[in-house]
Design a protein around this motif. Structure first.
Motif, short mmCIF file in Angstrom:
data_model
loop_
_atom_site.label_atom_id
_atom_site.label_comp_id
_atom_site.label_asym_id
_atom_site.label_seq_id
_atom_site.Cartn_x
_atom_site.Cartn_y
_atom_site.Cartn_z
N UNK A 113 0.86 -1.19 0.00
CA UNK A 113 0.00 0.00 0.00
C UNK A 113 0.89 1.23 0.00
N UNK A 114 0.54 2.24 -0.79
CA UNK A 114 1.35 3.44 -0.94
C UNK A 114 0.48 4.68 -0.79
N UNK A 115 1.08 5.75 -0.24
CA UNK A 115 0.38 7.04 -0.18
C UNK A 115 1.43 8.15 -0.31
N UNK A 116 1.20 9.13 -1.21
CA UNK A 116 2.17 10.21 -1.39
C UNK A 116 2.17 11.16 -0.20
N UNK A 117 3.33 11.75 0.08
CA UNK A 117 3.45 12.77 1.13
C UNK A 117 4.09 14.04 0.60
N UNK A 118 4.38 14.09 -0.68
CA UNK A 118 5.03 15.25 -1.27
C UNK A 118 5.29 15.00 -2.74
N UNK A 119 5.90 15.96 -3.45
CA UNK A 119 6.07 15.84 -4.90
C UNK A 119 7.29 15.04 -5.32
N UNK A 120 8.26 14.83 -4.45
CA UNK A 120 9.49 14.16 -4.83
C UNK A 120 9.33 12.67 -5.01
N UNK A 121 10.30 12.07 -5.69
CA UNK A 121 10.24 10.63 -5.97
C UNK A 121 10.12 9.81 -4.71
N UNK A 122 10.81 10.22 -3.64
CA UNK A 122 10.83 9.46 -2.38
C UNK A 122 9.79 9.93 -1.37
N UNK A 123 8.94 10.85 -1.77
CA UNK A 123 7.96 11.41 -0.83
C UNK A 123 6.70 10.55 -0.81
N UNK A 124 6.78 9.43 -0.13
CA UNK A 124 5.59 8.58 0.03
C UNK A 124 5.81 7.58 1.15
N UNK A 125 4.71 7.01 1.59
CA UNK A 125 4.71 5.96 2.60
C UNK A 125 4.44 4.63 1.92
N UNK A 126 5.18 3.60 2.33
CA UNK A 126 4.93 2.24 1.84
C UNK A 126 4.61 1.33 3.02
N UNK A 127 3.56 0.54 2.86
CA UNK A 127 3.19 -0.48 3.84
C UNK A 127 3.26 -1.84 3.15
N UNK A 128 3.98 -2.77 3.75
CA UNK A 128 4.07 -4.12 3.17
C UNK A 128 3.15 -5.06 3.93
N UNK A 129 2.29 -5.73 3.18
CA UNK A 129 1.30 -6.65 3.75
C UNK A 129 1.37 -7.99 3.04
N UNK A 130 0.75 -8.98 3.65
CA UNK A 130 0.53 -10.25 2.98
C UNK A 130 -0.96 -10.53 2.92
N UNK A 131 -1.43 -11.00 1.79
CA UNK A 131 -2.82 -11.44 1.66
C UNK A 131 -2.79 -12.96 1.76
N UNK A 132 -3.32 -13.50 2.86
CA UNK A 132 -3.09 -14.90 3.20
C UNK A 132 -4.38 -15.69 3.33
N UNK A 133 -4.25 -16.98 3.02
CA UNK A 133 -5.34 -17.94 3.16
C UNK A 133 -4.81 -19.15 3.94
N UNK A 134 -5.60 -19.64 4.88
CA UNK A 134 -5.22 -20.86 5.61
C UNK A 134 -5.87 -22.06 4.93
N UNK A 135 -5.02 -23.04 4.56
CA UNK A 135 -5.47 -24.22 3.83
C UNK A 135 -5.28 -25.48 4.66
#
Length: 366
Positions: A113-135
């Motif tokens: 998931x990403x959201x910008x915080x400014x105009x620069x290339x590095x101006x954003x937040x990144x969240x790393x998630x897993x979409x998981x299923x139990x089998x």
């Protein structure tokens, strides 16, 4: 380029608040629902999402009853069952093979998931998630084969991942945060500042050693010694590859696009024997169909090919960043085009020329 909020929030999303958002999501929430929930929970952050096809399974398993009820974590439960029979593996196997107990595993893929915080290339937040299923992945023991060692019971080799039909789903899909606290939620600009600072501090700590270091050269005339820092005078000004990646994006034609629309960052942040190691490997969200190698192709053919790659991935100068990643464009392509620029046989936009020639002089990759 994605819309940037006018008033940048002071408070960034934190892991605990994100976990609360994930807990409220319905079980079958898709990525659009995830993005909307994060945007609502964190005003000022217009989130978008992307998934990466990197199937994984977690290293923890559960013991499941026939009706899907979760009984216990598999490994400690199996060790307790062995203790009941005083470590007699045959007795445990004979007893459990008649039961209807099953083993379950969590399988998933990465979602960012990403959201910008400014105009620069590095101006954003990144969240790393897993979409998981139990089998439900197999019986509690192999009913056809008696194990002869404890490890065979604790690390079940008889389970299969080939038949993942819907009737074997126990839970999910659901979203779970991945990675350590320092890498699962990252403000990229702050991360790069920290990366550069740690590199600078590490090199500064080596100053006494580097000032003493000499390079010896033995020739017919004798042996000469040259101080290392005379040969590499900018050793203390080294710029980490992570910082260069974003600097090159900002200073090239690629800046017309947001980085996170095309790349996710596989971030690491850990301590190794008292030394903090941080960095990332960029992961392309869009790959060209074919790999480009220089081979014997002329520089003009290579230019046609990289322009086709840019159109395919939707980023001007996008081939350059795929080259630093190394998955679809080999570094020799960049060196060949850089030579063509120096020989005035091909042209690139001025800003892209500066970035490529700087890379060719001191290349980096992931």
């Amino acid at each position: 380029m994605g819309e940037v909020p006018e008033n940048i929030p002071v408070r960034l999303p934190d892991p605990a608040s994100i976990e609360a958002v994930l807990a409220r999501l319905p079980t079958v929430a898709d990525e659009a629902t995830l993005a909307a929930a994060l945007t609502e929970a964190f005003p000022g952050f217009p989130f978008s999402t992307a998934n990466v096809d990197d199937q994984y399974c977690r290293d923890t398993r559960s013991v499941i009853a026939a009706d899907g009820t979760r009984i216990a974590e598999y490994r400690p439960w199996m060790e307790a069952e062995l203790a009941k029979d005083n470590g007699d593996i045959g007795a445990v196997w004979t007893r459990l093979r008649e039961s209807d107990l099953q083993i379950s595993e969590w399988h998933g893929n990465s979602v960012y998931a990403f959201a910008p915080t400014g105009p620069g290339a590095a101006d954003y937040v990144q969240i790393r998630l897993g979409r998981e299923v139990e089998w439900r992945v197999g019986p509690i023991v192999n009913p056809m084969y008696r194990p002869w060692g404890k490890d065979e019971l604790l690390d079940p080799s008889w389970i299969t991942h080939e038949d993942m039909s819907d009737d074997k789903v126990i839970a999910g899909p659901l979203y779970r945060m991945l990675g350590r606290a320092g890498s699962s939620v990252v403000h990229v600009r702050s991360f790069l500042t920290r990366r550069a600072r740690l590199e600078r501090e590490k090199r500064e700590a080596q100053r006494p050693e580097m000032e003493r270091r000499v390079v010896r050269e033995v020739t017919r005339e004798g042996t000469t010694e040259t101080p290392f820092l005379e040969l590499v005078p900018d050793w203390f000004e080294f710029v980490p590859r992570e910082n260069r990646f974003f600097q090159d994006w900002d200073e090239s034609s690629a800046s017309a696009e947001r980085v996170y629309a095309h790349w996710a960052l596989d971030i690491y942040d850990y301590d190794d024997k008292g030394t903090r190691e941080i960095g990332f490997v960029p992961r392309p969200l869009h790959l060209p169909e074919e790999r480009l190698i220089a081979g014997d192709a002329s520089v003009h053919i290579l230019m046609d090919r990289v322009e086709a790659i840019d159109r395919e991935v939707g980023v001007p100068f996008g081939w350059f960043f795929l080259m630093t990643h190394g998955n679809r464009v080999e570094p020799e392509v960049g060196h060949a085009i850089a030579k063509g620029l120096r020989d005035q046989r091909v042209v690139l936009p001025d800003r892209d020329t500066r970035v490529l020639l700087r890379w060719a002089e001191r290349s980096y990759g992931f």
